[in-house]
Motif scaffolding. Structure first.
Motif, mmCIF file in Angstrom:
data_model
loop_
_atom_site.group_PDB
_atom_site.id
_atom_site.type_symbol
_atom_site.label_atom_id
_atom_site.label_comp_id
_atom_site.label_asym_id
_atom_site.label_seq_id
_atom_site.Cartn_x
_atom_site.Cartn_y
_atom_site.Cartn_z
ATOM 1 N N ILE A 1 -0.195 8.622 -4.130
ATOM 2 C CA ILE A 1 -0.597 7.513 -3.255
ATOM 3 C C ILE A 1 -0.966 6.251 -4.041
ATOM 4 O O ILE A 1 -1.009 5.158 -3.483
ATOM 5 C CB ILE A 1 -1.771 7.949 -2.339
ATOM 6 C CG1 ILE A 1 -1.882 7.032 -1.111
ATOM 7 C CG2 ILE A 1 -3.100 7.974 -3.081
ATOM 8 C CD1 ILE A 1 -1.693 7.721 0.164
ATOM 9 N N MET B 1 0.813 -1.221 0.000
ATOM 10 C CA MET B 1 0.000 0.000 0.000
ATOM 11 C C MET B 1 0.850 1.276 0.000
ATOM 12 O O MET B 1 0.322 2.379 -0.109
ATOM 13 C CB MET B 1 -0.926 0.024 1.229
ATOM 14 C CG MET B 1 -2.043 -0.978 1.177
ATOM 15 S SD MET B 1 -3.273 -0.552 -0.063
ATOM 16 C CE MET B 1 -3.133 -1.939 -1.169
ATOM 17 N N VAL B 2 2.159 1.129 0.183
ATOM 18 C CA VAL B 2 3.040 2.302 0.161
ATOM 19 C C VAL B 2 3.609 2.407 -1.259
ATOM 20 O O VAL B 2 4.388 1.565 -1.694
ATOM 21 C CB VAL B 2 4.171 2.160 1.203
ATOM 22 C CG1 VAL B 2 5.104 3.360 1.139
ATOM 23 C CG2 VAL B 2 3.583 2.014 2.597
ATOM 24 N N VAL C 1 -6.804 2.432 -2.050
ATOM 25 C CA VAL C 1 -5.988 3.203 -1.104
ATOM 26 C C VAL C 1 -6.246 4.699 -1.275
ATOM 27 O O VAL C 1 -6.264 5.458 -0.296
ATOM 28 C CB VAL C 1 -4.483 2.851 -1.230
ATOM 29 C CG1 VAL C 1 -3.867 3.351 -2.520
ATOM 30 C CG2 VAL C 1 -3.693 3.370 -0.040
ATOM 31 N N MET D 1 -7.635 6.502 2.119
ATOM 32 C CA MET D 1 -6.750 7.459 2.781
ATOM 33 C C MET D 1 -7.288 8.894 2.731
ATOM 34 O O MET D 1 -6.665 9.798 3.265
ATOM 35 C CB MET D 1 -5.349 7.431 2.146
ATOM 36 C CG MET D 1 -4.601 6.137 2.358
ATOM 37 S SD MET D 1 -4.504 5.638 4.076
ATOM 38 C CE MET D 1 -3.552 6.979 4.755
ATOM 39 N N LYS E 1 1.304 5.630 7.102
ATOM 40 C CA LYS E 1 -0.162 5.762 7.123
ATOM 41 C C LYS E 1 -0.928 4.803 6.208
ATOM 42 O O LYS E 1 -1.904 4.200 6.641
ATOM 43 C CB LYS E 1 -0.552 7.209 6.778
ATOM 44 C CG LYS E 1 -0.635 8.086 7.996
ATOM 45 C CD LYS E 1 -1.171 9.451 7.636
ATOM 46 C CE LYS E 1 -1.038 10.358 8.845
ATOM 47 N NZ LYS E 1 -1.342 11.731 8.543
ATOM 48 N N PRO E 2 -0.564 4.665 4.951
ATOM 49 C CA PRO E 2 -1.389 3.802 4.082
ATOM 50 C C PRO E 2 -1.309 2.318 4.421
ATOM 51 O O PRO E 2 -2.142 1.541 3.960
ATOM 52 C CB PRO E 2 -0.794 4.029 2.676
ATOM 53 C CG PRO E 2 0.149 5.169 2.787
ATOM 54 C CD PRO E 2 0.546 5.274 4.214
ATOM 55 N N THR F 1 -0.912 2.947 -5.812
ATOM 56 C CA THR F 1 0.076 1.878 -5.668
ATOM 57 C C THR F 1 0.616 1.384 -7.002
ATOM 58 O O THR F 1 1.690 0.787 -7.056
ATOM 59 C CB THR F 1 -0.544 0.677 -4.916
ATOM 60 O OG1 THR F 1 -1.756 0.318 -5.580
ATOM 61 C CG2 THR F 1 -0.841 1.018 -3.479
ATOM 62 N N PRO G 1 -6.481 -4.793 0.998
ATOM 63 C CA PRO G 1 -6.155 -5.652 2.146
ATOM 64 C C PRO G 1 -7.124 -5.554 3.319
ATOM 65 O O PRO G 1 -7.085 -6.416 4.197
ATOM 66 C CB PRO G 1 -4.761 -5.165 2.563
ATOM 67 C CG PRO G 1 -4.611 -3.816 1.971
ATOM 68 C CD PRO G 1 -5.456 -3.784 0.739
ATOM 69 N N VAL G 2 -7.998 -4.564 3.340
ATOM 70 C CA VAL G 2 -8.925 -4.516 4.480
ATOM 71 C C VAL G 2 -10.199 -5.315 4.207
ATOM 72 O O VAL G 2 -11.041 -5.472 5.082
ATOM 73 C CB VAL G 2 -9.284 -3.063 4.900
ATOM 74 C CG1 VAL G 2 -8.035 -2.270 5.215
ATOM 75 C CG2 VAL G 2 -10.118 -2.358 3.862
ATOM 76 N N ALA H 1 -1.998 -1.023 5.578
ATOM 77 C CA ALA H 1 -3.208 -1.595 6.168
ATOM 78 C C ALA H 1 -2.931 -2.902 6.897
ATOM 79 O O ALA H 1 -3.856 -3.595 7.310
ATOM 80 C CB ALA H 1 -4.248 -1.821 5.071
#
Lengths: 215, 242
Positions: free
Chosen positions: B18, A158-159, B43, B47, A187-188, B20, B74-75, A190
């Protein structure tokens, strides 16, 4: 969390990076596991992790979650992931787990020799190992290894490489410190295993070498 | 799927940093998400990166779109395996599940990692190459990709899914220790036929003296000797002795 296995960096840097997973198994010890997982999380807290997440939450300790929220969120089947930036911390946690004997699966991701050493010191007999055999395929299209040291610290990718470059640019232009930059990168994530201490160390080393223009 | 409201977008390009997989493009002073490249990892949305609130989500139309999102974000929790992330417990609970037994070797082939993304057609190539070499692909109770694989013996995926792009997906399974060299050899060959990368994990029960037969083949196959691993110290109960 498979990708915690493939974290990249120098051996010296990886000496300060251990991911820890508390993992109830569906169909085996899932039922009634919440109090056991909660007890294990208390042990993790006492050992001093540098980041953490529970699968019941969508954010880690650097994206708006307080440690007590992690504990409160645990319910049946919750898995908890954390990361330590020193050998003693991870050893302390494993010692506590062994004494607590809650019967929940635990996994430690790190340098193989170090983890085995720790297990030996505590008197644990490792059951299974998953060994990283590296990255294969069109690797020439990957970002450079120094950027991947950061991106692979999030277990689920996620980074983004662009975020790493943006943070380096902001540090270089004096807008933020290495530590604050590290928190931006955490932060990103998860999966709660981005190690902000290691990341800040890497930023300190790397930023003087980079001139990153905004594209 | 995430979209950027063109009326609200002020072209600050924050969202680009941000993403990915570099799927957000800047054109005519506005940012747009390329639906072909987006892996639905969300994401950008999760975010709240856009201060103008221009990033919104639309309904995911159809099974494959939802599969793409669940595996990339992933969540999300996978419906069949009940596991977040990529929907598999793999070795993490092997001390109680006993998925990989003594005398067997497991592989966790993490397609699209790190950070490149993977079309399912490439995951299929890898699964088929492994199956042909004697690798037993894991069933759908254990791993999500198997739901798209009508015949685990071949590793062939349903045609309709092949052009979907995920942030990553794991091809996993196991074989007898004697067959692992052939499987690794097949992987080293198929790596040149895919338009992405994979991170390779080798799973083994721990021998008391630390020996793992599969490691003997690495030099010959041009695979670097490992230094990182994920160790299950055997604290789970009931402990599998298989």
């Amino acid at each position: 969390m498979t990708h915690s296995l493939h974290r990249e960096g120098t051996i010296d840097s990886l000496e300060r990076d251990y991911a820890l997973f508390i993992y109830p198994a569906r169909g085996f010890n899932y039922k009634g596991c919440a109090p056991k997982v909660r007890r294990l999380v208390e042990i993790v807290y006492q050992a001093g992790p540098v980041n953490m997440i529970a699968t019941t939450l969508r954010h880690n300790l650097y994206s708006g979650v307080r440690p007590e929220e992690v504990l409160d969120s645990i319910k049946e089947g919750s898995r908890v992931f954390s990361v330590f930036n020193n050998r003693e911390g991870i050893k302390e946690a494993l010692k506590g787990f062994k004494a607590a004997d809650e019967g929940i699966s635990i996994v430690v991701s790190g340098l193989i020799d170090r983890v085995r050493e720790i297990a030996l010191e505590i008197g644990l007999d490792p059951h299974t190992i998953n060994i990283s055999l590296g990255v294969h395929g069109g690797t020439d299209r990957l970002p450079p290894p120094d950027i991947r040291q950061f991106t692979t610290m999030c277990g689920h990718g996620m980074v983004s490489p662009l975020l790493v470059r943006d943070v380096i640019r902001r540090i270089n232009s004096g807008k933020i410190s290495s530590w604050d930059g590290s928190l931006v990168l955490a932060k990103p994530c998860a999966c709660g295993i981005y190690n902000p201490h290691r990341s800040a160390e890497l930023l300190e080393e790397l930023t003087p070498l980079y001139t990153v223009a905004r594209r | 799927m995430p979209v950027i409201d063109q009326e609200k977008c002020i072209g600050c390009r924050s969202c680009q940093t941000i993403c990915t997989v570099d799927a957000i493009h800047f054109k005519d002073k506005k940012c747009k998400i390329d639906p072909e490249l987006c892996t639905e990892c969300y994401v950008c949305f999760r975010m709240k990166i856009c201060h103008e609130g221009a990033i919104e989500t639309q309904d995911l139309a159809g099974f494959y779109k939802q599969f793409q999102h669940v595996l990339s974000d992933p969540v999300e929790t996978h419906g069949v395996t009940g596991v977040t992330g990529r929907g598999t417990e793999e070795v993490k609970t092997n001390d109680v599940s006993g998925r990989v037994k003594k005398g067997e070797v497991g592989l966790s082939i993490d397609m699209g990692r790190p950070g490149m993304g993977v079309y399912l057609r490439d995951a299929e190539k890898v699964a088929m190459a492994c199956a042909k070499a004697g690798f037993k692909l894991a069933p759908q109770e254990e791993t999500p990709l198997a739901a798209l694989m009508p015949d685990l013996n071949t590793g062939k995926l349903i045609d309709e899914c092949l052009n979907y792009r995920l942030l990553s997906v794991i091809v996993e399974g196991r074989c007898e220790e004697e067959k692992i060299k052939d499987v690794l050899k097949a992987l080293m060959k198929v790596q040149h036929e895919i338009d992405t990368v994979f991170s390779l994990g080798l799973i083994s029960r721990v021998d008391p003296d630390g020996h793992c037969k599969a490691l003997e083949y690495l030099d010959e196959l041009g695979i670097p000797q490992p230094h990182r691993g994920k160790v299950n110290p055997g604290l789970g109960k009931p402990l599998s002795t298989a």
